[in-house]
Design a protein around this motif. Structure first.
Motif, PDB file in Angstrom:
ATOM      1  N   ARG A 410      10.362  -5.753 -13.978  1.00 14.68           N
ATOM      2  CA  ARG A 410      10.682  -4.872 -13.169  1.00 14.68           C
ATOM      3  C   ARG A 410       9.568  -4.000 -12.364  1.00 14.68           C
ATOM      4  N   TRP A 411       8.627  -3.874 -13.188  1.00 13.89           N
ATOM      5  CA  TRP A 411       7.310  -3.277 -12.383  1.00 13.89           C
ATOM      6  C   TRP A 411       6.756  -4.232 -11.330  1.00 13.89           C
ATOM      7  N   LEU A 412       6.718  -5.355 -11.669  1.00 14.64           N
ATOM      8  CA  LEU A 412       6.110  -6.307 -10.737  1.00 14.64           C
ATOM      9  C   LEU A 412       6.995  -6.533  -9.743  1.00 14.64           C
ATOM     10  N   GLN A 413       8.494  -6.678  -9.647  1.00 16.06           N
ATOM     11  CA  GLN A 413       9.476  -6.871  -8.828  1.00 16.06           C
ATOM     12  C   GLN A 413       9.301  -5.764  -7.675  1.00 16.06           C
ATOM     13  N   ASP A 414       9.155  -4.381  -8.210  1.00 14.42           N
ATOM     14  CA  ASP A 414       8.776  -3.156  -7.617  1.00 14.42           C
ATOM     15  C   ASP A 414       7.633  -2.706  -6.795  1.00 14.42           C
ATOM     16  N   GLU A 415       6.714  -3.380  -7.103  1.00 12.19           N
ATOM     17  CA  GLU A 415       5.297  -3.080  -6.710  1.00 12.19           C
ATOM     18  C   GLU A 415       5.036  -3.880  -5.604  1.00 12.19           C
ATOM     19  N   ILE A 416       4.238  -5.032  -5.790  1.00 11.53           N
ATOM     20  CA  ILE A 416       3.595  -5.977  -4.891  1.00 11.53           C
ATOM     21  C   ILE A 416       4.574  -6.619  -4.053  1.00 11.53           C
ATOM     22  N   ILE A 417       4.212  -7.015  -2.876  1.00 18.39           N
ATOM     23  CA  ILE A 417       4.866  -7.943  -1.969  1.00 18.39           C
ATOM     24  C   ILE A 417       4.803  -9.332  -2.521  1.00 18.39           C
TER      25      ILE A 417
END
Length: 652
Positions: A410-417
């Motif tokens: 989830r952190w990757l989904q929420d952070e970077i474009i």
């Protein structure tokens, strides 16, 4: 030394632009190079922004003087690799494990998923003998296959790290099947689909010793003689010819260097992926993050990453081609490195930051690229301040795999474009392994869906697309050759995850009709060249997704066939700013039982209007400029919208 005294501030206030030959820029930025150690240019070149010597694969140190991966080479001329077509010294695979597997001994979470997938059962050898064990009087510092392997090697079924060990004393590590000795580690009798029963041979048995190790010497099944299997960057019967296409991002290295096995060795003064860099900028006051970003101009900065973090394709020995449909990101990178109007060398003025994680090289189309992207982001966080400044929200990374970011943490989904081909966005998505119940895979306000490329060769290349649309416009959108209503050809699947059930629903619809329509064609499987003909003679082409994103939308648009998009909850390329209603038909899965009669309601005038819409926008779906493609420009426009969304706080 950077100029940092009080005189700098005074000169800036008075408008003076240079001090002792150093260019001073507004808002506390100085244009100056950081030197590298002497001797850097012999094997590498100086990155004057970081003061770091950029090295080819395997080499580290201030002057690239340390060969970290020496044990993976046969000779000094061997570019080295971690792959499995030729058995290597076990110490090579141990070094590869340290290179790729940062998060424990589970090879499922290695940054290089392609290496991790094969590593557990990769047979290897040490200098020594089966009777005496590993040699104590011969260093294990090379993968040069010995002249007498039966007397000079001892074989293991896996390296100690696979079992959480630190040495070779455990009998479980020994190769149980003696028939796998002296063969490719890919020779796995229990996997019929994954065999390469090549017999390893010493270099002396091959033509010109494969240019002194620029290839492996192997004997293939059924072949009377050994032959060279060339390393990445070399070709020819003896691997003596260099192949500049391995630097696919810039085959000429911008005219400022030479391609050497995927590494652009730049002339002094230039550096970066394609030798495209020549200027370096730093804050006058160390530790500060000056903000020179403009709201009126799009500027993108690309990170220059060392080979340990991202390198194009050295693991998959002998398999250096890629499935062309996944290489849109390669085209983007090629064009971007040449785009001086958008690409900036001054990161302090960048609106967006390009993270070239090369995810496909590390995970291909079905494995999870998040571990490679995490490793890259960890490096960027440590080396530059920009990711931490925004929490990654102004950074973008390409994820071209079938399901892109669907299975990411989830952190990757929420952070970077994420720049993806698959735009699934659905609350409470029930697919196996999808933990994000809020939106599934992407958020269209932040992430960007772009088109894939077509196949690499043959009739499906869009080389006649422009001429067709020119003819079509001259004919006001009417095409009398399109006499069939619609067609579909391809895999169907038997579960609702595959294509969301759309392909199976169409198959069942047509099977259950008492009188199947003659102008509707449905084929389960590959139909060869007939596929191209149907694209040219049908009014509509069905465009579902598959295991992840589907290629049929691009094929339909390239050949003037109106796409019928049956992809519930899936955003299409550029859909937030491209008017799909002008050139396509959207249909829900629930509408499939009525699709034949629905499509028959379109008049010839309505069809002509939709085709004129295709003529207006088809270039957004072609990457290659030689075919008049504008996908790169549309991608930039999409990224600029994301920068505006970020500035307007449309996403957080």
């Amino acid at each position: 030394m950077l100029v940092r005294d009080g005189l700098v501030a005074l000169l800036m206030l008075t408008g003076c632009q240079t001090l002792y030959g150093v260019k001073i820029l507004p808002v506390g930025i100085v244009k100056e190079r950081k030197p590298c150690s002497g001797g850097c240019g012999r094997r590498g070149h100086c990155n004057y922004e970081e003061g770091r010597c950029e090295c080819p694969w395997g080499y580290i140190g201030p002057s690239c003087e340390v060969d970290r991966m020496a044990v993976c080479r046969q000779t000094p001329d061997d570019p080295g690799s971690c792959g499995f077509i030729m058995p290597k010294n076990c110490e090579c695979y141990r070094e590869c494990f340290r290179l790729y597997c940062h998060y424990g001994t589970d090879t499922n979470i290695c940054a290089n998923q392609m290496w991790g997938a094969d590593a557990f059962d990769a047979s290897c050898w040490l200098y020594g003998s089966e009777e005496r064990g590993p040699a104590t009087d011969r260093p294990q510092d090379s993968s040069l296959y010995p002249e007498n392997p039966e007397q000079e090697t001892v074989w293991f079924g896996r390296i100690p790290e696979m079992l959480g060990r630190t040495n070779y004393s455990d009998e479980e590590l020994r190769l149980e099947d003696p028939g796998r000795r002296y063969r490719s580690p890919w020779d796995r009798p229990w996997l019929v689909w994954h065999r390469a029963a090549n017999i390893a041979k010493p270099l002396s048995m091959c033509n010109n010793t494969c240019a002194n190790g620029r290839g492996f010497c192997i004997q293939r099944p059924g072949s009377p003689d050994p032959e060279c299997s060339c390393h990445f960057g070399f070709k020819g019967p003896d691997c003596s010819k260099e192949d500049p296409t391995t630097c696919w991002f810039s085959p000429t290295c911008s005219g400022r260097g030479q391609c050497r096995s995927g590494f652009c060795h730049c002339h002094d003064g230039s550096w970066g992926w394609g030798c495209h860099r020549s200027a370096a900028y730093h804050p006058v006051t160390p530790g500060t993050v000056p903000d020179l970003r403009s709201k009126a101009r799009l500027k993108i900065y690309i990170y220059e990453l060392p080979w340990e973090i991202a390198f194009p394709f050295e693991v998959q020995e002998e398999i250096y081609t890629r499935d062309n449909i996944y290489t849109g990101y390669e085209q983007f990178m090629q064009y971007f490195l040449m785009d001086d109007s958008v690409r900036t060398e001054n990161p302090w003025e960048a609106n967006l930051f390009y993270v070239p994680a090369l995810a496909y090289f590390y995970a291909e189309n079905v494995r999870n690229s998040q571990w490679q992207i995490k490793a890259v982001i960890d490096h960027i966080r440590q080396q530059w301040p920009f990711y931490n400044r925004s929490g990654g929200r102004d950074h973008f990374v390409f994820m071209p795999g079938d399901r892109a970011s669907c299975h990411s943490d989830r952190w990757l989904q929420d952070e970077i474009i994420k720049v993806v081909h698959f735009g699934m966005q659905k609350r409470n998505l029930t697919w196996f392994g999808i933990e994000n119940k809020d939106y599934g895979c992407i958020q269209t306000k932040r992430d960007l869906v772009v088109p894939s490329r077509s196949v690499k060769m043959g009739p499906l290349l869009p080389k006649t697309t422009t001429s067709y649309y020119q003819w079509l416009v001259a004919n006001r959108g009417y095409d009398g050759k399109r006499t069939l209503l619609f067609f579909f050809a391809g895999g169907v699947g038997d579960a609702t995850e595959y294509s969301g059930g759309a392909r199976l629903a169409i198959k069942l619809l047509l099977q259950n009709l008492t009188s199947p329509p003659a102008d509707v064609k449905f084929f389960e499987g590959n139909i060869g060249d007939a596929y191209h003909g149907l694209l040219q003679t049908c009014k509509f082409c069905i465009a579902p997704y598959g295991h992840g994103w589907g290629i049929r939308l691009v094929h339909a648009i390239h050949f003037g066939c109106i796409p019928v998009i049956i992809q519930d909850n899936v955003y299409q390329p550029f859909e937030d700013f491209l008017p799909y209603e002008e050139f396509s038909v959207r249909m829900r899965l629930a509408d499939v039982p009525h699709m034949v009669e629905l499509l028959r309601t379109y008049t010839e005038d309505q069809l002509a209007k939709l085709r004129l819409g295709l003529a207006k926008y088809y270039r957004a779906f072609i990457w290659e400029r030689k075919f008049d493609g504008l996908a790169y420009e549309w991608t930039l426009a999409g990224l600029q919208r994301r920068a505006y969304h970020l500035d307007g706080e449309y996403f957080h």
